[in-house]
Scaffold this motif. Structure first.
Motif, PDB file in Angstrom:
ATOM      1  N   GLY A 265      29.288  45.058  34.144  1.00 54.81           N
ATOM      2  CA  GLY A 265      29.573  45.441  35.303  1.00 54.81           C
ATOM      3  C   GLY A 265      29.737  44.302  36.458  1.00 54.81           C
ATOM      4  N   ALA A 266      29.064  43.364  36.127  1.00 50.80           N
ATOM      5  CA  ALA A 266      29.296  42.355  37.329  1.00 50.80           C
ATOM      6  C   ALA A 266      30.549  41.964  38.044  1.00 50.80           C
ATOM      7  CB  ALA A 266      28.383  40.853  36.765  1.00 50.80           C
ATOM      8  N   SER A 267      30.558  41.546  38.992  1.00 49.87           N
ATOM      9  CA  SER A 267      31.718  40.859  39.600  1.00 49.87           C
ATOM     10  C   SER A 267      32.015  39.638  39.219  1.00 49.87           C
ATOM     11  CB  SER A 267      31.966  41.298  41.230  1.00 49.87           C
ATOM     12  OG  SER A 267      31.767  42.628  41.309  1.00 49.87           O
ATOM     13  N   ILE A 268      33.219  39.117  39.000  1.00 47.72           N
ATOM     14  CA  ILE A 268      33.410  37.759  38.667  1.00 47.72           C
ATOM     15  C   ILE A 268      34.622  37.195  39.472  1.00 47.72           C
ATOM     16  CG2 ILE A 268      33.704  36.025  36.783  1.00 47.72           C
ATOM     17  CD1 ILE A 268      32.583  38.358  34.990  1.00 47.72           C
ATOM     18  N   VAL A 269      34.536  36.316  40.437  1.00 49.24           N
ATOM     19  CA  VAL A 269      35.457  35.821  41.219  1.00 49.24           C
ATOM     20  C   VAL A 269      35.927  34.503  40.712  1.00 49.24           C
ATOM     21  CG1 VAL A 269      36.101  35.250  43.525  1.00 49.24           C
ATOM     22  CG2 VAL A 269      34.784  37.539  43.038  1.00 49.24           C
ATOM     23  N   HIS A 270      37.153  34.265  40.221  1.00 47.25           N
ATOM     24  CA  HIS A 270      37.208  32.815  39.915  1.00 47.25           C
ATOM     25  C   HIS A 270      38.420  32.188  41.023  1.00 47.25           C
ATOM     26  CE1 HIS A 270      36.289  32.374  35.568  1.00 47.25           C
ATOM     27  NE2 HIS A 270      36.488  33.912  35.759  1.00 47.25           N
ATOM     28  N   VAL A 271      37.964  30.917  41.557  1.00 48.28           N
ATOM     29  CA  VAL A 271      38.789  30.210  42.624  1.00 48.28           C
ATOM     30  C   VAL A 271      39.267  28.812  42.222  1.00 48.28           C
ATOM     31  CG1 VAL A 271      38.513  29.197  45.061  1.00 48.28           C
ATOM     32  CG2 VAL A 271      37.137  31.400  44.332  1.00 48.28           C
ATOM     33  N   ASN A 272      40.661  29.017  41.782  1.00 50.37           N
ATOM     34  CA  ASN A 272      41.227  27.656  41.586  1.00 50.37           C
ATOM     35  C   ASN A 272      42.791  27.851  41.913  1.00 50.37           C
ATOM     36  OD1 ASN A 272      41.983  25.539  39.659  1.00 50.37           O
ATOM     37  ND2 ASN A 272      40.044  25.817  38.445  1.00 50.37           N
ATOM     38  N   PRO A 273      43.189  26.376  42.145  1.00 52.30           N
ATOM     39  CA  PRO A 273      44.667  26.494  42.250  1.00 52.30           C
ATOM     40  C   PRO A 273      45.476  26.980  41.287  1.00 52.30           C
ATOM     41  CG  PRO A 273      43.673  24.406  43.013  1.00 52.30           C
ATOM     42  CD  PRO A 273      42.574  25.111  42.421  1.00 52.30           C
TER      43      PRO A 273
END
Length: 777
Positions: A265-273
């Protein structure tokens, strides 16, 4: 163009080019989908099998990894530096790890017959795939300029050639000693000891091109050049922010951590072009039921496509949102942590408040709503980890960006407790260990003092040359001898034609390698190829079979032992090669070089005296999973001038491309590891049989009159106005922000001017190259 540049691309199984293929027709879908199942990690079912069959190692590959891990007290994959599973997972392997090991264990050999049959001029026309695919080097070779061939040389004569060249220099700084991340800790320690006993700190390494910005930023902010988290923290974090990382290809075992985080249930945020495969879903290799059913697990809860170089603006926007919310929500900030453990908060708060939302949106390429959503995830998480790789560091403002990560973490006290902190991802095995064990052109006085006491030498105190300055010094003739322990310097470095000229200007180039590569073909007036054992092979020394130690991305140090018979009886270990060169170059040295090689425990005993955190080295490294080097910042002990964690208050850089130009980022394909090309395929991006390409936003293509899959010319514009070009590349419409483009290194290193390096980190700017792209002439 210099010879060979057009042949950087591989063909997979021969010299004849094959028709390139891409994913679905662009009119059907602007974002190319993978050829196989879209879940990252599933490739083990098909592509790895094909790879292993091609290498005739179907049984030896995965089985060898398993046996080396469990029969010899551990084995470190020569691929990425992701930590070993802490719970004793038996199948903690990945597709790329199998490729790396199989590539090293190939049955093909490159001996004197091969070199007799092929001149260096002929080999210069071969692709880099073809060069490495010839197999393992088997004996020392020296370049014969009269015949233009490499010819056999004895180890004794090879070492004497190196020793004579080093002894007869006018000054020790006329030599440079490069290090790739494949080098084990013991050989690393001996290598830097040799250089410093000779009298130079010219120790350029691959960190100068990848994570130098991370080390400088973390040292300034926290007093440590490394991340503070370990794998257990990843297992307990409430939110994971992954910036500038393509985990599916560059750190595949991270996928396990991401999948498990999503399940709990963790949040996972990917930041990439680019929305990469790892930012969607995966099938974890050791989940046999899921593999059999092709059942993927999600690896993200939010994907944010920043413009290239826009990560700092996103982070600033998240911090600004948190600070604005603190006016009405006292829990938005951890004010007690800030007051007790940090310095500079007031200036940082002022900087955030003064940065307009409009500027943040423009520079990040994201809407305010997207940034506020990321801030919400961060604010609602009790424990957050921010992880990053080269997508953040290979920019002019790389140091400021990493410091902005620390700023964000400090706002909510995400440091010094379980499940929280900064976590840089090292994409190469033991590159972090190289730096820890002394490969640093800017050593501290404290390090040199301990080295002097432990080893009985007086090391030089003046700073040495990094990678960029080493290339310049070779080009000008100020560095005459270049020694490389592993890697493929000719292709890894920026400004390929200039780097080629620099290497050719040397009096002597020495390459310690396992396989043939471009750096053997682009060489000095005199050149040596010194073949060494691979990490998969048994290392027999006088006191028995030896193990070497390595350090992973999270500061765990453990032993690695091979189990395979060496590819040739004429191979020497890396420590033995270093010791052989040192004895020849320093005939009056009191350092017991040969005694060290007989038993690596002796090297480790000296390292325990010389290196902070390596006390009781020989005992602790034999513990299950080894030991973790102490991290003072994790205990909220900050070795900064103020004794506190330091906020930074840098202004946002302007990274928006000028009208008519694009920001180009270089990257790996999936079937590639650094400069090693396994094939011309990039499965997760839907590419087959093609590397000479550029990914572009379709709107940017239409604006320039570029047809889908049409040929284009790419021209970079350096800071000094210089221009460099690649012609006849294929434009691939892709889901990438407007104003951005991307393509593969090392082919596109041609476009990266040597003078375009960060004034903050001295790293080559390889992720933000200013280019123009138009239809091919």
């Amino acid at each position: 163009m210099v010879e060979g540049l057009r042949n950087l691309s591989a063909n997979g199984d021969g010299r004849q080019p094959r028709e390139p293929e891409v994913g679905p027709t662009p009119d059907e879908e602007p974002k190319f989908r993978p050829y196989h199942h879209p879940a990252a990690g599933w490739g083990a079912a098909r592509s790895v099998t094909q790879f292993l069959v091609r290498e005739r190692a179907l049984v030896d590959g995965p089985r060898a990894i398993m046996r080396m891990n469990h029969e010899n007290g551990g084995f470190d994959c020569p691929g990425c530096a992701w930590p070993d599973d802490t719970k004793g997972l038996h199948l903690d392997i990945c597709e790329n790890g199998i490729k790396h090991v199989t590539w090293e264990m190939t049955r093909k050999r490159v001996g004197r017959e091969f070199f007799a049959a092929h001149s260096v001029t002929e080999l210069a026309g071969w692709s880099d795939f073809e060069l490495e695919n010839q197999g393992r080097l088997t004996e020392p070779m020296v370049y014969d300029p009269e015949s233009d061939h490499y010819v056999p040389v004895s180890w004794k004569d090879a070492f004497e050639l190196v020793g004579t060249a080093l002894r007869t220099l006018d000054h020790p700084d006329q030599a440079a000693f490069y290090t790739s991340g494949r080098l084990g800790n013991e050989a690393t320690f001996l290598y830097q000891l040799m250089a410093r006993e000779l009298g130079t700190n010219n120790l350029p390494d691959c960190s100068n091109m990848c994570h130098e910005a991370s080390g400088r930023a973390l040292t300034a902010s926290l007093g440590t050049g490394k991340g503070t988290v370990d794998l257990k923290d990843w297992e307990s974090a409430d939110a994971l922010f992954i910036l500038g990382v393509n985990a599916a290809s560059n750190a595949p075992r991270m996928l396990t951590a991401l999948a498990e985080a999503h399940r709990r249930g963790a949040s996972i945020v990917h930041v990439n072009p680019l929305v990469e495969a790892a930012a969607t879903r995966t099938i974890v290799p050791h989940d046999f039921v899921d593999m059999a059913l092709f059942k993927p697990t999600r690896t993200s809860t939010l994907n944010l496509q920043v413009r290239i170089g826009g990560d700092m603006a996103l982070l600033r926007g998240m911090a600004k949102a948190i600070l604005e919310q603190s006016a009405t929500d006292p829990k938005a900030l951890d004010q007690e942590f800030i007051d007790r453990h940090t310095s500079g908060f007031g200036e940082y708060r002022t900087r955030c408040e003064a940065t307009p939302w409009e500027e943040i949106e423009t520079q990040s390429g994201l809407s305010r709503a997207d940034i506020l959503e990321a801030a919400r995830v961060y604010r609602e998480a009790d424990r957050s980890i921010v992880s990053w790789c080269l997508g953040l560091t290979q920019h002019e403002h790389g140091v400021d960006t990493v410091r902005e990560i620390v700023n964000l973490l400090l706002l909510r006290g995400n440091l010094g407790r379980e499940g929280a902190g900064p976590s840089p991802v090292r994409g190469h095995s033991n590159v972090q260990g190289n730096r820890t064990c002394g490969i640093d052109h800017r050593p501290t006085d404290a390090f040199l003092d301990r080295l002097a006491e432990a080893c009985g030498i007086e090391p030089p105190r003046r700073h040495g040359l990094d990678t960029v300055r080493t290339i310049r010094a070779m080009h000008s003739g100020d560095v005459k001898v270049f020694v490389a322990m592993g890697g493929n310097f000719a292709l890894a470095a920026p400004d390929t034609p200039y780097t080629y000229e620099a290497l050719r200007a040397c009096d002597l180039t020495v390459q310690v390698s396992t396989k043939l590569n471009r750096s053997h073909i682009v060489h000095g007036s005199r050149a040596l190829i010194l073949p060494c054992l691979g990490r998969t092979e048994k290392d027999h020394q006088r006191k028995g079979i030896q193990s070497t130690s390595v350090e992973d991305s999270m500061s765990m140090v453990h032993l690695s032992a091979g189990m395979k018979r060496p590819a040739s009886p004429h191979l020497l270990s890396e420590p033995a090669v270093v010791a052989g060169m040192a004895r020849a170059a320093l005939p009056d040295s009191a350092t017991p070089w040969q005694w060290y090689v007989e038993d690596y425990d002796r090297i480790r005993d000296t390292m325990a005296r010389a290196l902070d955190g390596f006390e009781d080295f020989n005992r602790r490294v034999r513990l299950p999973l080894g030991f973790r080097i102490k991290q003072p910042a994790r205990e909220l002990v900050f070795l900064t001038p103020s004794g506190r964690a330091e906020f930074s208050a840098a202004a946002l850089p302007d990274i928006v491309p000028e009208a008519g130009t694009l920001a180009l980022g270089t990257m790996r394909s999936h079937d590639q590891w650094n400069t090693t090309i396994y094939s011309d395929n990039d499965r997760y991006r839907g590419i087959k049989n093609l590397r000479t390409l550029v990914f572009m936003n379709r709107a940017d293509m239409r604006e320039r009159g570029i047809a889908d899959l049409g040929p284009v010319d790419i021209t970079s514009i350096a800071k000094d106005g210089g221009r460099r070009s690649l012609n006849g590349y294929t434009a691939i419409p892709y889901d990438i922000p407007r104003g951005c483009a991307a393509g593969y290194m090392p082919e596109m290193n041609v476009l990266c001017a040597l003078g375009d390096y960060s004034t903050q980190s001295d790293q080559p700017i390889m992720k933000h190259v200013k280019v123009t792209i138009g239809p091919a002439a």
